[in-house]
Enzyme design. Structure first.
Site, PDB file in Angstrom:
ATOM      1  N   GLU A  77       0.852  -1.198   0.000  1.00  0.00           N
ATOM      2  CA  GLU A  77       0.000   0.000   0.000  1.00  0.00           C
ATOM      3  C   GLU A  77       0.884   1.244   0.000  1.00  0.00           C
ATOM      4  O   GLU A  77       1.667   1.449   0.930  1.00  0.00           O
ATOM      5  CB  GLU A  77      -0.912   0.003   1.229  1.00  0.00           C
ATOM      6  CG  GLU A  77      -1.692   1.294   1.437  1.00  0.00           C
ATOM      7  CD  GLU A  77      -2.535   1.694   0.237  1.00  0.00           C
ATOM      8  OE1 GLU A  77      -2.355   2.824  -0.280  1.00  0.00           O
ATOM      9  OE2 GLU A  77      -3.357   0.877  -0.208  1.00  0.00           O
ATOM     10  N   CYS A 201     -20.595   2.272  -3.811  1.00  0.00           N
ATOM     11  CA  CYS A 201     -21.922   2.540  -3.253  1.00  0.00           C
ATOM     12  C   CYS A 201     -22.818   3.224  -4.276  1.00  0.00           C
ATOM     13  O   CYS A 201     -22.833   4.453  -4.387  1.00  0.00           O
ATOM     14  CB  CYS A 201     -21.850   3.373  -1.986  1.00  0.00           C
ATOM     15  SG  CYS A 201     -23.447   3.458  -1.153  1.00  0.00           S
ATOM     16  N   ASP A 369     -13.808  -3.916  -4.171  1.00  0.00           N
ATOM     17  CA  ASP A 369     -14.125  -3.153  -5.379  1.00  0.00           C
ATOM     18  C   ASP A 369     -13.681  -3.788  -6.680  1.00  0.00           C
ATOM     19  O   ASP A 369     -14.366  -3.686  -7.692  1.00  0.00           O
ATOM     20  CB  ASP A 369     -13.525  -1.746  -5.269  1.00  0.00           C
ATOM     21  CG  ASP A 369     -14.154  -0.928  -4.156  1.00  0.00           C
ATOM     22  OD1 ASP A 369     -15.208  -1.353  -3.647  1.00  0.00           O
ATOM     23  OD2 ASP A 369     -13.596   0.113  -3.797  1.00  0.00           O
ATOM     24  N   LYS A 377     -20.521  -2.382  -4.404  1.00  0.00           N
ATOM     25  CA  LYS A 377     -19.154  -2.178  -3.937  1.00  0.00           C
ATOM     26  C   LYS A 377     -19.187  -1.268  -2.710  1.00  0.00           C
ATOM     27  O   LYS A 377     -19.004  -0.055  -2.801  1.00  0.00           O
ATOM     28  CB  LYS A 377     -18.303  -1.592  -5.062  1.00  0.00           C
ATOM     29  CG  LYS A 377     -18.215  -2.507  -6.287  1.00  0.00           C
ATOM     30  CD  LYS A 377     -17.347  -1.915  -7.383  1.00  0.00           C
ATOM     31  CE  LYS A 377     -17.342  -2.794  -8.615  1.00  0.00           C
ATOM     32  NZ  LYS A 377     -16.776  -4.141  -8.374  1.00  0.00           N
ATOM     33  N   THR A 378     -19.434  -1.875  -1.550  1.00  0.00           N
ATOM     34  CA  THR A 378     -19.548  -1.111  -0.312  1.00  0.00           C
ATOM     35  C   THR A 378     -18.709  -1.749   0.788  1.00  0.00           C
ATOM     36  O   THR A 378     -18.386  -2.947   0.743  1.00  0.00           O
ATOM     37  CB  THR A 378     -21.011  -1.038   0.174  1.00  0.00           C
ATOM     38  OG1 THR A 378     -21.431  -2.366   0.576  1.00  0.00           O
ATOM     39  CG2 THR A 378     -21.931  -0.531  -0.922  1.00  0.00           C
ATOM     40  N   ALA A 380     -19.840  -2.348   3.674  1.00  0.00           N
ATOM     41  CA  ALA A 380     -20.714  -3.315   4.336  1.00  0.00           C
ATOM     42  C   ALA A 380     -20.621  -4.677   3.673  1.00  0.00           C
ATOM     43  O   ALA A 380     -20.691  -5.716   4.342  1.00  0.00           O
ATOM     44  CB  ALA A 380     -22.155  -2.816   4.304  1.00  0.00           C
ATOM     45  N   CYS A 413     -26.590  -0.560   1.795  1.00  0.00           N
ATOM     46  CA  CYS A 413     -26.409   0.829   1.379  1.00  0.00           C
ATOM     47  C   CYS A 413     -27.186   1.728   2.322  1.00  0.00           C
ATOM     48  O   CYS A 413     -28.424   1.727   2.292  1.00  0.00           O
ATOM     49  CB  CYS A 413     -26.894   1.007  -0.058  1.00  0.00           C
ATOM     50  SG  CYS A 413     -26.621   2.672  -0.713  1.00  0.00           S
TER      51      CYS A 413
END
Length: 476
Positions: A77, A201, A369, A377-378, A380, A413
Site C-alpha cells: 500500500e 456505493c 471493489d 461495492k460497499t 458493508a 447501502c
C-alpha cells in the site's frame, strides 16, 4: 524460513568465535557481511501477500492476525492516509468534519503485518509473484487482491476537466467542494447523476441529492429550483421494499427522475450534461423533453414527476442544462489489474461469487471493489466477504482445501434521505431484502423505512464500528 536462518546465524557466530587464523576469520566474517542481503531476500517472500490498504485489505489482514491464522502477512500500500469514505456523503452536506474521516495509514495497519510502502504494478501468477514500482518483486504462498477502484474520466469526455471546479462536484473526489457548491447554489437546475460504470456505493449519488434538497429549503432557494436525478437504471433502487420508501421521498421532495439516461459527456463551459438513451425512443423527442403543447406524450418509463428544464438535442443525444451538477466519476479496476491475467472480459478479478477464490489460480483471492462479485461495492459488503476469505485461506493452509463458508452477495447501502433520517438497504445477490437481526437492538423494526435511529447509526455508530472493530479484525 525463520528457523533455518536462526540455525545458520548461530553457526556463523560460533564459527567466528572459534577461528584460529586470519584466513579463517576473513572467511567467516564474509558470511556475516552477507546477512543483510539474505534478510532482504527472505523479506521479499510472504506467506500471505495483500494488495491494498483499504477496507478490504486491512480487514483481511487484521482478521488473519487477530485469529492467529497466519504467521506472515504483508500489505502492499503506497498511501500515507486511510479514509473512512462512507462519511463523505455527510461531509458534502455540511454535517460531518472531513478531517475526522482521515487517519494515518500507520494507525490502521495491523502491528504484526509487514507494510510494503510501494505501489503494485503487475502480476506473474504462474510464479506466485507481484511486481512493485520501487522495491522489485515479492513472492507469496497466498495472494489477496484488493487495491480499490481507479477513475477513468476518458469514459465521460469533459467530466475530468469539469469535476471539482465551479458548480460541478462529487463526494467521491472532493466532498468539501460539494458542500461549497450546495451552500452557494442560488437556484435553477440541480442535476444529480452517475456514469454507467460500477461505482462505490451505487446509492451515493442520490443520498447527497436528498440532503441538498433539504438544504435548499433551509437556504430559501428551493422555490426557484428544479431537482433532477438522471440515471441509466430503470428504477430508483433494485430492492422493492426500499424503492417503495424512496419513491415516497421523491414525491415529498418533488424530485424529477429520468431513467435510461446514460451519461456520455459533460460540457463544463456551457454547463450541459449529455446523455444517450438506454431504450429506443418511439414517440419522438417528447419522451425526454417537453413543451407546453406536447407534455401529454411524455413516456413515463423515461420520466417521473416531469420538470420542464432546458434540454438540447444533438442527434441521438440529449443535453440537460444544469446550474449545479453532482456525479460520480466513471470507475474501473486499476490499470495493473485490468492488464493482468487475473481479470475476466469485463476487467474485474475473476473469482467465484461464493468463495472469492480465483477461478484459475486457487491460491489467489479477491474481494471488494476490483472483484467480479456481482454485488454493490460497499464497505458493508466487505464486512461479510472478509471472514469468508480468511476462512478459505486458513483451511487451505491447514488442509489444502478451501473452507465451507459461502458468501450470498450480502451488501448494504445506508440511504440518507434527510438530515436526521435514513433507510438501510440490505440485500443479497438476488436483491432480496435481508435486514440484519442486530438492528432490533436499536429498536428498529423495519430498516426499509426512514428512521432517526438509522441516522444516528450512520453518523455515529458506523464510524465507531469501523475504526474500533472492523479495522482491528473484530467480528461485527
Amino acid at each position: 524460513m525463520v528457523r533455518p536462518f536462526a540455525v545458520w546465524l548461530r553457526q556463523v557466530v560460533w564459527n567466528a568465535a572459534c577461528v584460529t587464523n586470519v584466513t579463517e576469520m576473513t572467511h567467516n566474517y564474509a558470511y556475516i557481511y552477507e546477512i543483510p542481503k539474505i534478510i532482504l531476500q527472505m523479506s521479499t517472500h510472504h506467506q500471505i501477500l495483500i494488495i491494498g490498504g483499504g477496507t478490504a485489505g486491512i480487514m483481511v489482514a487484521a482478521q488473519l492476525i487477530e485469529q492467529k491464522k497466519a504467521k506472515d502477512v504483508a500489505i502492499i500500500e503506497p498511501s500515507d492516509t486511510h479514509y473512512y469514505q462512507p462519511a463523505w456523503t455527510l461531509v458534502g452536506a455540511g454535517t460531518y468534519d472531513y478531517d475526522k474521516t482521515a487517519r494515518p495509514m500507520s494507525s490502521v495497519m495491523p502491528k504484526k503485518a509487514t507494510w510494503i510502502k510501494d505501489r503494485a504494478t503487475g502480476f506473474d501468477p504462474e510464479n506466485n509473484t507481484v511486481h512493485t514500482a520501487k522495491q522489485g518483486d515479492f513472492t507469496y504462498d497466498y495472494l489477496v487482491v484488493a487495491p480499490g477502484l481507479a477513475y477513468d474520466f476518458s469514459l465521460v469526455p469533459g467530466l475530468g476537466d469539469a469535476i471539482d471546479k465551479g458548480v460541478v462536484c462529487s463526494n467521491y473526489t472532493d466532498p468539501k467542494h460539494t458542500w461549497e457548491v450546495i451552500k452557494n447554489f442560488k437556484g435553477g437546475t440541480a442535476l444529480f447523476t452517475q456514469p454507467t460504470t460500477p461505482i462505490k456505493c451505487g446509492g451515493a449519488p442520490q443520498k447527497i441529492m436528498y440532503l441538498a434538497e433539504s438544504y435548499f429549503r433551509k437556504s430559501g432557494v428551493r422555490p426557484k429550483t428544479d431537482v433532477l436525478f438522471a440515471t441509466s437504471g430503470t428504477v430508483i433502487f433494485g430492492v422493492k421494499q426500499v424503492a417503495k420508501t424512496l419513491m415516497k421521498v421523491v414525491d415529498r421532495k418533488d424530485i424529477n427522475l429520468r431513467f435510461y439516461h446514460k451519461l456520455v459527456a459533460v460540457d463544463g463551459e456551457k454547463q450541459i450534461a449529455w446523455y444517450e438513451m438506454g431504450k429506443d425512443i418511439t414517440a419522438g423527442g417528447c419522451v425526454v423533453m417537453s413543451g407546453e403543447d406536447d407534455s401529454e406524450c411524455l413516456d413515463e418509463s423515461f420520466q417521473y414527476n416531469y420538470k420542464d428544464v432546458e434540454v438540447s438535442q444533438d442527434g441521438d443525444r440529449y443535453g440537460i442544462h444544469y446550474d449545479m451538477l453532482h456525479t460520480a466519476p466513471p470507475s474501473v479496476a486499476p490499470q495493473f489489474v485490468r492488464e493482468s491475467p487475473l481479470v475476466n472480459e469485463a476487467g474485474w478479478v475473476d473469482v467465484d461469487p461464493k468463495t472469492m477464490q480465483h477461478k484459475k489460480y486457487p491460491n489467489i483471492f479477491s474481494l471488494g471493489d476490483v472483484s467480479s462479485l456481482p454485488t454493490a461495492k460497499t464497505g458493508a459488503a466487505i464486512r461479510k466477504q472478509a471472514p469468508i476469505v480468511v476462512d478459505n485461506i486458513d483451511t487451505l493452509i491447514k488442509t489444502k482445501h478451501k473452507g465451507n463458508k459461502s458468501y450470498n452477495g450480502y451488501s448494504s447501502c445506508p440511504l440518507v434521505t434527510d438530515y436526521g433520517k435514513m433507510v438501510l438497504a440490505e440485500f443479497d445477490y438476488n436483491n432480496n431484502f435481508t435486514p440484519d437481526p442486530k438492528l432490533k437492538n436499536l429498536l428498529i423494526k423495519d430498516s426499509s423505512k426512514e428512521h432517526w435511529r438509522l441516522w444516528m447509526l450512520k453518523k455515529y455508530g458506523l464510524p465507531y464500528l469501523y475504526w474500533n472493530k472492523m479495522m482491528k479484525g473484530k467480528d461485527v
